[in-house]
Structures are given as C-alpha cells and as structure tokens.
Motif scaffolding. Structure first.
Motif, PDB file in Angstrom:
ATOM      1  N   PRO A   1       0.839  -1.196   0.000  1.00  0.00           N
ATOM      2  CA  PRO A   1       0.000   0.000   0.000  1.00  0.00           C
ATOM      3  C   PRO A   1       0.881   1.256   0.000  1.00  0.00           C
ATOM      4  O   PRO A   1       2.056   1.202   0.378  1.00  0.00           O
ATOM      5  CB  PRO A   1      -0.791  -0.123   1.306  1.00  0.00           C
ATOM      6  CG  PRO A   1      -0.815  -1.594   1.593  1.00  0.00           C
ATOM      7  CD  PRO A   1       0.514  -2.099   1.129  1.00  0.00           C
ATOM      8  N   PRO A   2       0.328   2.402  -0.400  1.00  0.00           N
ATOM      9  CA  PRO A   2       1.155   3.612  -0.489  1.00  0.00           C
ATOM     10  C   PRO A   2       1.558   4.134   0.886  1.00  0.00           C
ATOM     11  O   PRO A   2       0.748   4.140   1.814  1.00  0.00           O
ATOM     12  CB  PRO A   2       0.257   4.613  -1.216  1.00  0.00           C
ATOM     13  CG  PRO A   2      -1.132   4.145  -0.931  1.00  0.00           C
ATOM     14  CD  PRO A   2      -1.056   2.657  -0.841  1.00  0.00           C
ATOM     15  N   PRO A   3       2.801   4.601   1.029  1.00  0.00           N
ATOM     16  CA  PRO A   3       3.200   5.274   2.257  1.00  0.00           C
ATOM     17  C   PRO A   3       2.635   6.689   2.278  1.00  0.00           C
ATOM     18  O   PRO A   3       2.280   7.228   1.217  1.00  0.00           O
ATOM     19  CB  PRO A   3       4.731   5.285   2.164  1.00  0.00           C
ATOM     20  CG  PRO A   3       4.995   5.354   0.697  1.00  0.00           C
ATOM     21  CD  PRO A   3       3.903   4.540   0.056  1.00  0.00           C
ATOM     22  N   PRO A   4       2.560   7.319   3.442  1.00  0.00           N
ATOM     23  CA  PRO A   4       2.040   8.695   3.491  1.00  0.00           C
ATOM     24  C   PRO A   4       2.796   9.650   2.585  1.00  0.00           C
ATOM     25  O   PRO A   4       2.209  10.574   2.009  1.00  0.00           O
ATOM     26  CB  PRO A   4       2.226   9.073   4.966  1.00  0.00           C
ATOM     27  CG  PRO A   4       2.205   7.773   5.702  1.00  0.00           C
ATOM     28  CD  PRO A   4       2.857   6.785   4.785  1.00  0.00           C
ATOM     29  N   GLU A   5       4.115   9.420   2.406  1.00  0.00           N
ATOM     30  CA  GLU A   5       4.916  10.319   1.578  1.00  0.00           C
ATOM     31  C   GLU A   5       4.491  10.295   0.119  1.00  0.00           C
ATOM     32  O   GLU A   5       4.801  11.226  -0.635  1.00  0.00           O
ATOM     33  CB  GLU A   5       6.401   9.940   1.668  1.00  0.00           C
ATOM     34  CG  GLU A   5       7.014  10.103   3.046  1.00  0.00           C
ATOM     35  CD  GLU A   5       6.885   8.847   3.891  1.00  0.00           C
ATOM     36  OE1 GLU A   5       7.659   8.704   4.857  1.00  0.00           O
ATOM     37  OE2 GLU A   5       6.007   7.998   3.594  1.00  0.00           O
TER      38      GLU A   5
END
Length: 455
Positions: free
Chosen positions: A346-350
């Motif tokens: 899943p995508p990281p916050p960055e």
C-alpha cells in the motif's frame, strides 16, 4: 464557573481518548492483515528475522555498454543486494521491529531523492529458528521497484515457514534506474542466480541459513517485470519475432529465445512453482512469447492481475499468457476493476501528496490493504500446496464458482455468521469461496486450467 466546568469536561474527554491516540501511534505493519482479511492471510506462528546480503553474479554481459562498432559488450561482475526474511528465534527482550527505507518513485538520487520509510515486523539480524528446514521463495519487483516493495508478502510468508529472498535488481531500483535493455536481459538471470546462490550459501556450515533453508523446494514470485522474468524462469522461452528481442543488441538475448541452440527451457530443477503478478511482456506490441514459448512452462503457476490492467494489458496480454501456458497446472486470480498496481505494498504517506507518486502504489477503485490481504491468502494457499505438499490448500484455489459474486452462503432467518470463514462447497446450496467471510468475497474471479492431457 462555567469555564472551569468546560475545561474539566474537555480534560475528561481527552483522557478517555488517550488510549486511542496511543494505539494509533503504534506502527502499522503491511504484513499484518486487518480483521476483514480472508483466512490464510493472517500471519503464521513463526517469529521473523531479516538480513541484508550482497551477492555478485560474476561474468555478466554489461549490455548498457554495448559498442555498436564492434558489436560486443564487455563483461562485468553484476552486484545484487537482497533482503532475506526467515523464521527466527527472538532473544529475550527483543521484538520484531525494523524500518525499511527506499527512494520514492520518480526521483533522481543525483538531485537528492526523497525517501520513504516502511515499518517492518521483523527483527534485524535475529538468530534463525533451528530444528527444521524451510522452502525458498525468491521475490522479484517491477521496473522500477525495490527489494522491500512487497514487504507485506515477504514478511507474511516468512512467518508461515518460508525463507524469502527479495532482490534489488540492479538498474531497475527506485532512484537508480538505467537503460531498459539491462532489465530485459537480466531479470530472469537475476532470479535463477539468486536461487542458486542461496542454495550454495546455505550449504556452508558457518552460514546462518545452514540447516534452515531447503532450496530444493523453491518458487519465484514476480510482479510486473518480475513476472516477465518469472515466466521465463519457469521455462517460457521468448519469441525471436517479439518486439523485445529486437531491443537487446548483439545477439545476447539468444539464449533466452525458444528454439535457439542455447535455449534450455527450465533451468533449475529446484524451481517447483511460479507466481506471476501482472506480468509484463505478453501484450502487443511486445509479444514476448508465442504459443511454443509459453508451452515451455511446466511448473504449476498462479497468475494475478486486474481486469483493467492497462500496463500489462489483461485482455490482450496476461489472460492469453495464462491460457497459453498449456503444460502448467495454473490458476488466474482476477481483481475486477483493478489496474496494474495489484502487487506492491500500500502507499506510504509520503506518496499521497502528489498524484505522480501515488499512482505508483495505489489503485483507483480497490483498497490496497484489501488487495494485499487477498494476495497473502491465495499465494499462501498456492505455495503451501506446491512447496509443502499440503493438499488441503487446493480447496482454497479450486473455488466452486468462477466469480466470487456468484457464490452462495444460505443462512436461516435471524442467523448471523459473524467473522466465521466459509468452509467452501459441501453443504447443500453453499458455493461461497472457502476462507472468506460472508458478504466479503466480492469483485474477484478465479480461473483454473489443468495441464494439457489432464482433466
């Protein structure tokens, strides 16, 4: 008086919320699925250790230095950094916690590439678990990617009794991408070399995996360009007429071409299965494989893709490749309305601040944590069946209806199934996919084709 009462009420509310804040501050591990995950997604019983190793594949063709005047390329010792996850023993007071750092996609390290961090549920350099040996799974990222890009899967599999080795493919890593010819030529070679290198390392009495790794039972899991390599590693020779064959100069591609004198088909007897997630290359105009090439895959295979994949082209690429692997006992898991990003974390916050980075991780329709959990579930079933001989796992793969939406789980009036998992077909009227909670197997397809000549 009113102000004091308001302050006291506010303080009481904050004190009640404090445990929630503390919980939200705890690390979120992609390898630990949520409560709605299907049955086999949950982590296993083994603690997990992780180590970084540096491998060197000596005497490889440096295709990016091809000299058009001489028609030749020099040789070099190709470096490969790999991350190894394995069943471990936790020393007293130690916990499964680490951090993986990687450049964000699309950044140039010369310009100061921005990095992101992923919390890992594994103990760095933990002593390995002794007393039994575990199968090998080699994991191969896309173009570009990184060795920690599928940590949701690598950690999860290690907790279930696998030694998992993920490769940083030189010239294909986030922040250090070079010419595409290197990836085309080296992807399968990197995978097979890593399989062989780990077997040799584990044979040494002083190596930490000695007696822990059983490399005679091995699988390759590849995503996108990793899937392109996995199909070749599984025996699919590339087509001489393909678009990609013309991209690699100097005739250095010939040993991977089906029908050429140098081509040997399946190159390692230890390789027992492959998983190809959104495999690139079969789509027009590349057309990496023809029918004869795909027929070279003789190991069992699991294909995974979204039916709206516009990178590897599900309809014109991935599905025909699945159908064309006629000598493989094979399954195809399809995410309806998903595109290409059905393989990585899943995508990281960055990655969420700009669309150009978010689209390297995320999907427009599906939750990525949901995709991760479903992949964990089915890849576990497939590898347990193929590498551990667990025949009971076949029931999770041989689903009673192709489209999950068509599965039936009849209930009596007032009956609540709660968090229980479907037992699969058997009870009258029950055709719900095994291992899913009621109402939660939605938007999926599973196709199965037996090898030619077998029912």
């Amino acid at each position: 008086m009113l102000l004091r009462r308001h302050v006291r009420c506010l303080a009481a509310m904050l004190s009640l919320c404090a445990p929630g804040f503390a919980q939200s501050a705890a690390p979120h591990y992609f390898s630990v699925p949520g409560a709605d995950a299907p049955e086999l997604a949950r982590r296993g019983t083994h603690a997990v250790g992780v180590r970084t190793l540096e491998l060197v594949h000596a005497g490889q063709v440096d295709i990016l230095k091809f000299d058009r005047e001489t028609g030749k390329a020099p040789l070099y010792d190709r470096p490969l950094t790999v991350e190894v996850w394995y069943p471990a023993t936790l020393p007293a007071g130690q916990q499964e916690q680490t951090v993986y750092t990687s450049p964000l996609p699309g950044n140039n390290p010369a310009g100061g590439a921005k990095t992101f961090e992923t919390a890992g549920k594994a103990l760095r350099d933990a002593p390995p678990e002794k007393g039994q040996s575990f199968p090998l799974v080699v994991v191969s990222h896309g173009y570009p990617g990184s060795r920690t890009f599928l940590s949701y899967l690598t950690e999860n599999l290690a907790s279930k009794g696998y030694v998992v080795v993920a490769i940083d493919h030189t010239d294909s890593v986030f922040g250090a991408v070079k010419g595409f010819q290197s990836t085309l030529l080296n992807r399968s070679a990197d995978q097979l070399f890593t399989l062989e290198a780990m077997e040799k390392l584990a044979a040494a009495p002083d190596h930490f995996l000695h007696g822990v790794l059983d490399a005679s039972r091995a699988a390759i899991v590849g995503y996108s360009m990793g899937g392109y390599g996995a199909l070749a590693s599984g025996g699919a020779g590339y087509s001489a007429a393909s678009g990609i064959a013309r991209m690699v100069p100097g005739g250095y591609y010939s040993k991977w071409i089906a029908g050429s004198p140098e081509f040997t088909g399946l190159r390692h007897d230890n390789l027992k299965a492959i998983v190809a997630i959104a495999p690139w290359g079969a789509q027009p105009p590349q057309n990496a494989w023809d029918k004869a090439g795909l027929a070279g895959i003789r190991v069992p295979s699991l294909f995974i893709d979204g039916d709206q994949d516009d990178i590897s082209d599900y309809a014109a690429g991935v599905k025909p490749a699945f159908e064309g692997a006629v000598n493989s006992d094979r399954w195809l898991l399809v995410y309806e309305n998903a595109r290409h990003n059905v393989g990585g974390n899943p995508p990281p916050p960055e990655a969420l601040g700009e669309f150009n980075t978010q689209e390297s991780f995320d999907e427009p329709v599906w939750r990525k944590d949901r995709i991760a959990a479903i992949n964990q579930h089915f890849i576990t079933a497939f590898l347990d069946l193929q590498l551990k001989g667990d025949a009971g796992r076949r029931a999770y793969l041989d689903v009673p209806v192709v489209r999950s939406n068509d599965g039936a789980w009849p209930v009596t009036r007032g009956e609540r199934t709660g968090a229980s998992y479907s037992p699969g077909a058997g009870k009258e009227g029950h055709t719900y996919w095994k291992g899913f909670q009621r109402r939660w197997a939605l938007g999926l397809q599973m196709h199965h084709l037996a090898p030619a000549g077998k029912p």
